[in-house]
Design a protein around this motif. Sequence first.
Motif, short mmCIF file in Angstrom:
data_model
loop_
_atom_site.label_atom_id
_atom_site.label_comp_id
_atom_site.label_asym_id
_atom_site.label_seq_id
_atom_site.Cartn_x
_atom_site.Cartn_y
_atom_site.Cartn_z
N ARG A 8 7.21 16.01 4.85
CA ARG A 8 7.19 17.22 4.26
C ARG A 8 6.28 17.36 3.25
N VAL A 9 6.37 16.47 2.16
CA VAL A 9 5.54 16.43 1.19
C VAL A 9 5.23 15.25 0.72
N ARG A 10 4.15 15.11 -0.19
CA ARG A 10 3.84 13.95 -0.95
C ARG A 10 3.33 14.27 -2.42
N TYR A 11 3.07 13.48 -3.33
CA TYR A 11 2.63 13.77 -4.61
C TYR A 11 1.49 12.99 -5.02
N PHE A 12 1.04 13.54 -6.18
CA PHE A 12 -0.17 13.05 -6.92
C PHE A 12 0.05 13.19 -8.44
N ASP A 13 -0.29 12.22 -9.17
CA ASP A 13 -0.28 12.04 -10.55
C ASP A 13 -1.39 13.00 -11.21
N TYR B 52 -3.28 1.94 8.42
CA TYR B 52 -3.09 3.27 7.93
C TYR B 52 -2.53 3.56 6.48
N PHE B 53 -1.55 2.70 6.01
CA PHE B 53 -1.34 2.99 4.63
C PHE B 53 -2.36 2.98 3.74
N LEU B 54 -3.44 2.07 3.98
CA LEU B 54 -4.63 2.20 3.03
C LEU B 54 -5.13 3.43 2.62
N GLY B 55 -5.10 4.31 4.00
CA GLY B 55 -5.85 5.76 4.03
C GLY B 55 -4.97 6.45 2.94
N LEU B 56 -3.57 6.19 3.01
CA LEU B 56 -2.67 6.88 1.69
C LEU B 56 -3.03 6.59 0.47
N GLU C 147 -5.01 10.85 -12.04
CA GLU C 147 -5.57 11.22 -10.87
C GLU C 147 -5.58 9.99 -9.82
N ARG C 148 -4.39 9.80 -9.46
CA ARG C 148 -3.83 8.95 -8.18
C ARG C 148 -2.99 9.43 -7.52
N PRO C 149 -2.61 8.71 -6.45
CA PRO C 149 -1.52 9.23 -5.56
C PRO C 149 -0.31 8.78 -6.06
N GLY C 150 0.98 9.51 -5.81
CA GLY C 150 2.27 9.25 -6.21
C GLY C 150 2.85 9.88 -7.41
N LEU C 151 3.98 9.49 -7.47
CA LEU C 151 4.77 10.34 -8.71
C LEU C 151 4.52 9.74 -9.92
N PRO C 152 4.25 10.45 -10.76
CA PRO C 152 4.03 9.87 -12.11
C PRO C 152 4.94 8.97 -12.68
N THR C 153 4.80 7.99 -13.64
CA THR C 153 5.78 7.06 -14.14
C THR C 153 6.96 8.06 -14.86
N GLY C 154 8.02 7.58 -14.59
CA GLY C 154 9.12 8.53 -15.14
C GLY C 154 9.60 9.63 -14.50
N VAL C 155 9.01 10.03 -13.47
CA VAL C 155 9.41 11.22 -12.66
C VAL C 155 9.98 10.86 -11.31
N ALA C 156 11.14 11.22 -11.00
CA ALA C 156 12.05 11.30 -9.75
C ALA C 156 11.73 12.59 -9.04
N ALA C 157 12.08 12.38 -7.86
CA ALA C 157 12.00 13.52 -6.75
C ALA C 157 13.03 13.42 -5.89
N LEU C 158 13.35 14.54 -5.30
CA LEU C 158 14.61 14.61 -4.33
C LEU C 158 14.43 15.89 -3.35
N ALA D 280 0.65 -1.11 0.18
CA ALA D 280 0.16 -0.06 -0.08
C ALA D 280 0.84 1.26 0.09
N LEU D 281 1.86 1.12 0.82
CA LEU D 281 2.83 2.34 0.88
C LEU D 281 3.57 2.56 -0.28
N LEU D 282 3.92 1.71 -1.11
CA LEU D 282 4.74 1.79 -2.13
C LEU D 282 3.62 2.25 -3.71
N TYR D 283 2.49 1.81 -3.58
CA TYR D 283 1.76 2.55 -4.37
C TYR D 283 1.48 3.88 -4.17
N ALA D 284 1.47 4.29 -2.89
CA ALA D 284 1.19 5.67 -2.43
C ALA D 284 2.12 6.60 -2.80
N ILE D 285 3.52 6.16 -3.03
CA ILE D 285 4.51 7.08 -3.41
C ILE D 285 4.77 7.00 -4.97
N GLY D 286 4.07 5.95 -5.66
CA GLY D 286 4.17 5.97 -7.01
C GLY D 286 4.60 4.52 -7.58
#
Length: 646
Positions: free
Chosen positions: A522-527, A129-133, A531-542, A76-82
């Motif tokens: 501090r932050v999280r991301y949406f595609d 809890y991760f299912l909420g994200l 229209e879903r949680p997480g970084l879009p495919t091909g995008v990296a963040a630091l 669940a948490l891996l899905y939530a970050i992309g």
Amino acid sequence: MAWKSSLAGIASVTAQESWTPPQWALMERQLIDTLNQAAKEFVQKYVRPDGTLNWRSDWPGMDGSDDPYEGFMYLALLYAIGGAEELREKALHIWEGITWQWTEYGQIYRDFDAYYDWMHHGEGYLFFYFLGLADPFDLKSVQRAQRFANLYTGDNPEAPNFDSENKLIRSPITGSRGPRHEMSEEDWCTHRGILDNYLAPFEDIPGVDFASGTCAWSDDKVYQDVIRLMNERMAKGDVPLNLNATSLISHAYMYSGDEKLKTWVLNYVQAWADQAAKNGGIIPDNIGLSGEIGQYNDGKWWGGYYGWRWPHGFLTIIEPIVNASMNAVLLSGDLDQLRLARDQLDRNWALGHEDNGRWVTPTKHFDSGWTAYRLPSPLYPIQLWTVSMAEEDAARVDRIDLMPYDQEIDVPEYSGTNPITGKLTKHYNGNTVQWFHYMRGKNPAYPEQILEANFKLVSRQLQKMRSAEGDPENWKSDGFSLGALSSIHKWQEMCPVYFEGLLQLTLGAPIHTSHGGLQHGRVRYFDAQAERPGLPTGVAALVEALEADSLTLSLVNIDLHGEKQVIIQAGTFGEHQFEEVTVLSQEDQVKEIVQADGKWFRVELLPGTGIRLSMKMRRYVNRPTYETPWGDPKDNVKLLRGREQG
């Protein structure tokens, strides 16, 4: 595109500068792809089509429902970050399967653990809890969150776990069947062989030499005496470990915004602060049903369940305090809610002494006084620092003699070990100290180092999973031998879906504490396009740097053919607010300043482009919620109501 109309009110910027992808960006995307494949293989090997686990036909005792949840929670948490889209459905499906299976075994009742302590509840309900994200609009999860919260707010007469008048949880052993004031020998049967090598829970057990540091739970007479004394002295009343329940209540609040839940968390934390004040500042580890310290323990403030004496000492005192204090800040926006955790850390530090040139502090208290002196753990002040960003919390980290860990950090391979004890950590999360020093400006090579280490961990786990050790047919023997009982931990031991480094770098936060801490960030991301949680495919963040009122973040689109739309959220739960965003070049030159004034900010990444942002923000000014840019569960999910029968 749909996002243009639905997200029209969100401030935005377009990245047009072509970037040669940095090494960390390529490594992040490769790691996500590898984790997606590893997750698929992991599920295929251990999960039946109906979502249950391929395992033994029975499971005795009250222990164990937490372990299968832990083994699969990171889907669940891996899905939530992309992570891959299929992970959301798999996570929900497997949570249902495990819940049904352990209900049939007898540990779970009405979807929640029938009764156990909040170290194990805390571990198991991380998945929940991760299912909420991952999917905040899943009706079953939303409804269960409210029902589970009612188990501890005093609103469920079938499970009277909470005393609203005295503001205490009525037992260390609680759940959907209420407080367990009388434990049975069967409840503890899976622990007997393991606890033979642990310190005795009491100093006066007949036939047990407490000074030996062991207690023969496997001896039937000793075992009977242990259970009898636990029921007399430990089974009734409150313990600090129960502060982990604040995460369950906070989780429900994120869905509903019900102020009663927020008030419960703040009042419960304050109730423990009041008990500490009554005890001269040190938090006691056992409160009787009357609210009296040491009511069933001859007036002693030490000696409670998972308390100062047995079995882990300060670990299971301070960790729930830190979790609860952070939850209280999240819900109230008041950084002074950290005072209980800070005070206990400082009092423990003051009790220490120098040993071979290093400052050590007591982790246990026996009838003879303070003992078991160890080098303090830096993990707890680091967690506080990520919330407060205060120099006083950084100083609580820096005062600990970390030896090589307070200099440049080398992470040649992912050991998953605690930097202090050298022992394996829960879920191989062993690099919080290294991340902290990176955030403090040390070791600029840390992103590549930790991602390389993370790859090595996944590779090692896959090799182990594919070996004879990972064959579930070798785990399924029923019975009470130590080997048969230890199979309950196999999913965690074999799981290849671990990504501490990836999470640190993208969210700008340490990974949650393993016994029930929410995943603050501090932050999280949406595609925006999907229209879903997480970084879009091909995008990296630091996240490169954190300050009290800002962060520095780089985004890179390594896809040379498609544009990406990223929505950055201020805080894991939208608790922060962006004010002004400065666009920087790779050489740190100011290119553009955008007024944000919201908890979301959108970045359009043209093919092959990158962008560096300095994001001014106000922290803890918004109600924390599982709201997404496309809706809020409190407005979009209508809970079901049962029949009212006369």
